[in-house]
Design a protein around this motif. Sequence first.
Motif, PDB file in Angstrom:
ATOM      1  N   PHE A 179     -23.622-108.257 116.608  1.00 33.19           N
ATOM      2  CA  PHE A 179     -22.211-108.933 116.407  1.00 33.19           C
ATOM      3  C   PHE A 179     -21.285-107.934 115.642  1.00 33.19           C
ATOM      4  O   PHE A 179     -19.767-107.774 116.160  1.00 33.19           O
ATOM      5  CB  PHE A 179     -22.055-110.316 115.503  1.00 33.19           C
ATOM      6  N   TYR A 180     -21.785-107.346 114.734  1.00 29.68           N
ATOM      7  CA  TYR A 180     -20.757-106.249 113.933  1.00 29.68           C
ATOM      8  C   TYR A 180     -20.745-104.962 114.878  1.00 29.68           C
ATOM      9  O   TYR A 180     -19.512-104.402 114.879  1.00 29.68           O
ATOM     10  CB  TYR A 180     -21.510-105.975 112.732  1.00 29.68           C
ATOM     11  N   ARG A 181     -21.742-104.696 115.960  1.00 29.27           N
ATOM     12  CA  ARG A 181     -21.473-103.803 116.967  1.00 29.27           C
ATOM     13  C   ARG A 181     -20.347-104.117 117.817  1.00 29.27           C
ATOM     14  O   ARG A 181     -19.755-103.063 118.071  1.00 29.27           O
ATOM     15  CB  ARG A 181     -22.792-103.404 117.593  1.00 29.27           C
ATOM     16  N   ILE A 182     -20.328-105.180 118.163  1.00 31.02           N
ATOM     17  CA  ILE A 182     -19.372-105.570 119.372  1.00 31.02           C
ATOM     18  C   ILE A 182     -18.096-105.837 118.916  1.00 31.02           C
ATOM     19  O   ILE A 182     -17.002-105.832 119.588  1.00 31.02           O
ATOM     20  CB  ILE A 182     -20.037-106.551 120.325  1.00 31.02           C
ATOM     21  N   GLY A 183     -18.060-106.200 117.755  1.00 34.37           N
ATOM     22  CA  GLY A 183     -16.664-106.242 116.966  1.00 34.37           C
ATOM     23  C   GLY A 183     -15.994-105.513 116.156  1.00 34.37           C
ATOM     24  O   GLY A 183     -15.521-105.913 115.225  1.00 34.37           O
ATOM     25  N   THR A 184     -15.791-104.346 116.563  1.00 32.69           N
ATOM     26  CA  THR A 184     -15.219-103.275 116.112  1.00 32.69           C
ATOM     27  C   THR A 184     -13.716-103.773 115.842  1.00 32.69           C
ATOM     28  O   THR A 184     -13.113-103.517 114.840  1.00 32.69           O
ATOM     29  CB  THR A 184     -15.043-102.018 116.937  1.00 32.69           C
ATOM     30  N   ILE A 185     -13.229-104.375 116.962  1.00 31.24           N
ATOM     31  CA  ILE A 185     -12.054-104.944 117.020  1.00 31.24           C
ATOM     32  C   ILE A 185     -12.101-106.332 117.624  1.00 31.24           C
ATOM     33  O   ILE A 185     -12.819-106.413 118.596  1.00 31.24           O
ATOM     34  CB  ILE A 185     -10.821-104.333 117.921  1.00 31.24           C
ATOM     35  N   ILE A 186     -11.696-107.327 116.851  1.00 31.00           N
ATOM     36  CA  ILE A 186     -11.827-108.669 117.264  1.00 31.00           C
ATOM     37  C   ILE A 186     -10.608-109.256 117.708  1.00 31.00           C
ATOM     38  O   ILE A 186      -9.683-109.207 116.849  1.00 31.00           O
ATOM     39  CB  ILE A 186     -12.449-109.684 116.053  1.00 31.00           C
ATOM     40  N   ILE A 187     -10.402-109.712 118.849  1.00 30.30           N
ATOM     41  CA  ILE A 187      -9.070-110.326 119.543  1.00 30.30           C
ATOM     42  C   ILE A 187      -9.138-111.725 119.501  1.00 30.30           C
ATOM     43  O   ILE A 187     -10.021-112.198 119.935  1.00 30.30           O
ATOM     44  CB  ILE A 187      -8.700-109.810 120.603  1.00 30.30           C
ATOM     45  N   ASN A 188      -8.533-112.457 118.768  1.00 28.25           N
ATOM     46  CA  ASN A 188      -8.461-114.044 118.689  1.00 28.25           C
ATOM     47  C   ASN A 188      -7.482-114.584 119.458  1.00 28.25           C
ATOM     48  O   ASN A 188      -6.283-114.448 118.996  1.00 28.25           O
ATOM     49  CB  ASN A 188      -8.482-114.518 117.332  1.00 28.25           C
ATOM     50  N   VAL A 189      -7.531-114.937 120.683  1.00 24.39           N
ATOM     51  CA  VAL A 189      -6.573-115.622 121.653  1.00 24.39           C
ATOM     52  C   VAL A 189      -6.041-116.793 121.236  1.00 24.39           C
ATOM     53  O   VAL A 189      -6.875-117.567 121.105  1.00 24.39           O
ATOM     54  CB  VAL A 189      -6.819-115.324 122.940  1.00 24.39           C
ATOM     55  N   PRO A 190      -4.917-117.173 120.555  1.00 26.31           N
ATOM     56  CA  PRO A 190      -4.518-118.372 120.147  1.00 26.31           C
ATOM     57  C   PRO A 190      -4.463-119.515 121.210  1.00 26.31           C
ATOM     58  O   PRO A 190      -4.054-119.242 122.407  1.00 26.31           O
ATOM     59  CB  PRO A 190      -3.083-117.946 119.586  1.00 26.31           C
ATOM     60  N   PRO A 191      -4.704-120.635 120.718  1.00 21.85           N
ATOM     61  CA  PRO A 191      -4.916-121.742 121.851  1.00 21.85           C
ATOM     62  C   PRO A 191      -3.199-122.201 121.918  1.00 21.85           C
ATOM     63  O   PRO A 191      -2.394-121.623 121.110  1.00 21.85           O
ATOM     64  CB  PRO A 191      -5.514-122.846 120.909  1.00 21.85           C
ATOM     65  N   LEU A 192      -3.259-122.698 123.050  1.00 20.62           N
ATOM     66  CA  LEU A 192      -1.691-123.128 123.716  1.00 20.62           C
ATOM     67  C   LEU A 192      -0.939-123.918 122.602  1.00 20.62           C
ATOM     68  O   LEU A 192       0.275-123.717 122.309  1.00 20.62           O
ATOM     69  CB  LEU A 192      -1.815-123.763 124.820  1.00 20.62           C
ATOM     70  N   ARG A 193      -1.709-124.771 122.181  1.00 20.69           N
ATOM     71  CA  ARG A 193      -1.090-125.861 121.016  1.00 20.69           C
ATOM     72  C   ARG A 193      -0.461-124.898 119.873  1.00 20.69           C
ATOM     73  O   ARG A 193       0.377-125.490 119.043  1.00 20.69           O
ATOM     74  CB  ARG A 193      -2.275-126.821 120.621  1.00 20.69           C
ATOM     75  N   GLU A 194      -0.889-123.773 119.553  1.00 25.49           N
ATOM     76  CA  GLU A 194      -0.111-122.939 118.412  1.00 25.49           C
ATOM     77  C   GLU A 194       0.715-121.773 118.879  1.00 25.49           C
ATOM     78  O   GLU A 194       0.983-121.036 117.882  1.00 25.49           O
ATOM     79  CB  GLU A 194      -1.511-122.166 117.762  1.00 25.49           C
ATOM     80  N   ARG A 195       1.352-121.995 120.183  1.00 23.71           N
ATOM     81  CA  ARG A 195       2.013-120.732 120.545  1.00 23.71           C
ATOM     82  C   ARG A 195       3.584-121.126 120.790  1.00 23.71           C
ATOM     83  O   ARG A 195       4.311-120.493 121.227  1.00 23.71           O
ATOM     84  CB  ARG A 195       1.449-120.327 122.113  1.00 23.71           C
ATOM     85  N   GLY A 196       3.962-122.351 120.273  1.00 24.41           N
ATOM     86  CA  GLY A 196       4.983-122.622 120.044  1.00 24.41           C
ATOM     87  C   GLY A 196       6.061-122.703 121.291  1.00 24.41           C
ATOM     88  O   GLY A 196       5.627-123.268 122.472  1.00 24.41           O
ATOM     89  N   ARG A 197       7.114-121.986 121.342  1.00 24.73           N
ATOM     90  CA  ARG A 197       7.960-121.873 122.501  1.00 24.73           C
ATOM     91  C   ARG A 197       7.398-121.183 123.734  1.00 24.73           C
ATOM     92  O   ARG A 197       7.921-121.141 124.890  1.00 24.73           O
ATOM     93  CB  ARG A 197       9.286-121.435 122.170  1.00 24.73           C
ATOM     94  N   ASP A 198       6.318-120.424 123.779  1.00 23.49           N
ATOM     95  CA  ASP A 198       5.418-120.146 124.827  1.00 23.49           C
ATOM     96  C   ASP A 198       5.146-120.805 125.945  1.00 23.49           C
ATOM     97  O   ASP A 198       5.294-120.343 127.108  1.00 23.49           O
ATOM     98  CB  ASP A 198       4.069-119.206 124.294  1.00 23.49           C
ATOM     99  N   ILE A 199       5.213-122.137 125.512  1.00 24.09           N
ATOM    100  CA  ILE A 199       4.521-123.278 126.566  1.00 24.09           C
ATOM    101  C   ILE A 199       5.966-123.312 127.470  1.00 24.09           C
ATOM    102  O   ILE A 199       5.737-123.186 128.699  1.00 24.09           O
ATOM    103  CB  ILE A 199       4.587-124.637 125.957  1.00 24.09           C
TER     104      ILE A 199
END
Length: 657
Positions: A501-521
């Motif tokens: 986990f720590y080896r593959i997670g040098t950079i962790i990208i958390n893609v936000p769910p649609l319900r948290e993206r406001g006007r992006d919808i």
Amino acid sequence: MASDSRQRDTMRAWESFVERGKATADIEKSVRAEILESWARCTDSGINALCSSTPQKMGENSVHELRRKNRALCRAAKSAFQRLAPHLSESRAILLLTDQTGTVIEATGDAKTLDTGREIGLEVGGVWDEDVIGTNGIGTALRTGMPTYVHASEHFCQGIKAWTCAGVPIFDPLDRTVIGVVDLSGPPDIFRRHNVALVVAAAREIEIALAEHQRDERTSLLEAFIDLPNPRDKDDAIVLLNESGRIVYSKNTEIVGDSRGDDLLLGRQLVSLDPEMSDGEVAAALPPGLTTKAIDILKSGAGIQGAALILPSKTSAAKMPVNPSGIKISPRRGVEEQEIQIIGECPKMLETLEFARRAAKANVTVLVQGETGVGKELFARLIHSYHAPRDAPYVAVNCAAISGELIGGELFGHVAGAFTGALKEGKPGKFEQADGGVLCLDEIGDMPLELQTYLLRTLEQRAVYRVGCSKRRAIDVQLIAITNRDLRKDIEEGRFRRDLFYRIGTIIINVPPLRERGRDIDLLISHFNQKLSQNFDRAPLVFEQEALTALRDYNWPGNVRELRNVIERICLLHTDAVVKLSDLPEDITEPDTSFLATGSKSYLSADKMDLDQIESHAIQRAIKMYNGNLTRVAASLGISRPTLYRKIKHYGLDRGK
């Protein structure tokens, strides 16, 4: 000062009142009307007249949170308390500040009296609401909204009759609600009627400081709003919230059609803002029925200064962006595929896109996490698009779609006869095929434990060993791992290696769910509307305001993929140019907002669901939508049929047949 005989008369009247439970003519002659009214309230509330101290006291953490919530009040009171503190040091009096619940949040004054006050809970954290400890300067001032003094035997509870106190409510300059009390307390011999005037002056000083701060805050928020790069129509309805989520400015709110008037009054707290909130989280926390066209987080340094809400009018058309902005990813050289576009302007999405750019530049391993349907695979393609060689290979592997017996050979390759079913001539694995480019391992959480060890060694040595062969083959591959699982939970349960986990997670990208993206919808609706209408050779759809509001308010458990499917379905089946609320799927027009069904038939609050529960719900909904046609379900969810079968079995879902 009241005479001793007057105090004895009041004490006898109190004893008679407590015994009878009501006032008589003799009691009314001996006790001030405002005190007698308070005693009556105490009797109705069931206050124990023999109580010796306040029964409620907040802990240190709770007091810290109260101060945070009342930071504007504490800031405004600081100057007055610092000015008066030296004059109180030998006076046997103490000065207290409470919030609107009667909880003491600041105290200063004579040290001995402060110590004595602790014996009855008259200290920071002590709760002095009238419903808790009966008639007293703090609680009664809060109840009546008037300057109040309570002297000695006038207190309702016996244990605090050795005190005298004068409390004055503090009014919020914005909406004139009572937000706290200033109180001067001490032994009975400090009592002077003009003590009330001293406390009134302190309260007014605090209110003036509050008004000055609110004026400066309003100006600062307006300047921050004006500096926003996003263009606004001159007729837009605008509401500015301060750092506490209260309305400090509004414009054109009389044209807003789908919210109650009381929601938009100056001073009204619409939401409790948190320094880490996104615009989508702000939208989700707004009162039900209050719809926004857009939300802009207004920042000052690293923290939230406030938020700007842009509200739709009652009569305005449902305007959508004509050309949604986003990042375009060109088709790979030699591959027949369409151009990819990542749409999003919310802060979380912009941060995620920036992480992808940095990861590509640094050429490090990346872990992309997010719920089903958020578009995690697009970020792998985005990182690949930043690679300098246009023809750099991009190889994708779905770890859940290959059996545990074959995945090792698929990833690392094999030599002739390495295992049953191996090709006679041997075969290079996906790592070798991706040499010089990107290898995307989708659903890495489903990789067998024994292969996780080989993967870790490959990443550390930057070389592969084909199955059945000891020859080292050097590789230069950027690994991108994708998962919708909670790998930290899997680590604790022994299903995933911690070191991997720590080896593959040098950079962790958390893609936000649609319900948290406001006007992006709005941007996504417009994008899919234009693209899919063109695919079906029809004019773009026009959404009525009610329909658009429903799409904005829906929770979208299937995220962007579910939104695309909804728009595609409407484009394909809807013959009219205008989309009404009744044209939307029932799940959107009549959502069950309190509970969501999982495959096990249990019910959980939506905000309590983890990624597995959200995924199982999305799959079950898709099965229902396509009447148990698992081929269509798999296609709609963007997963293979074997993966779908495995997940149905794993979650215990109803296959619909």
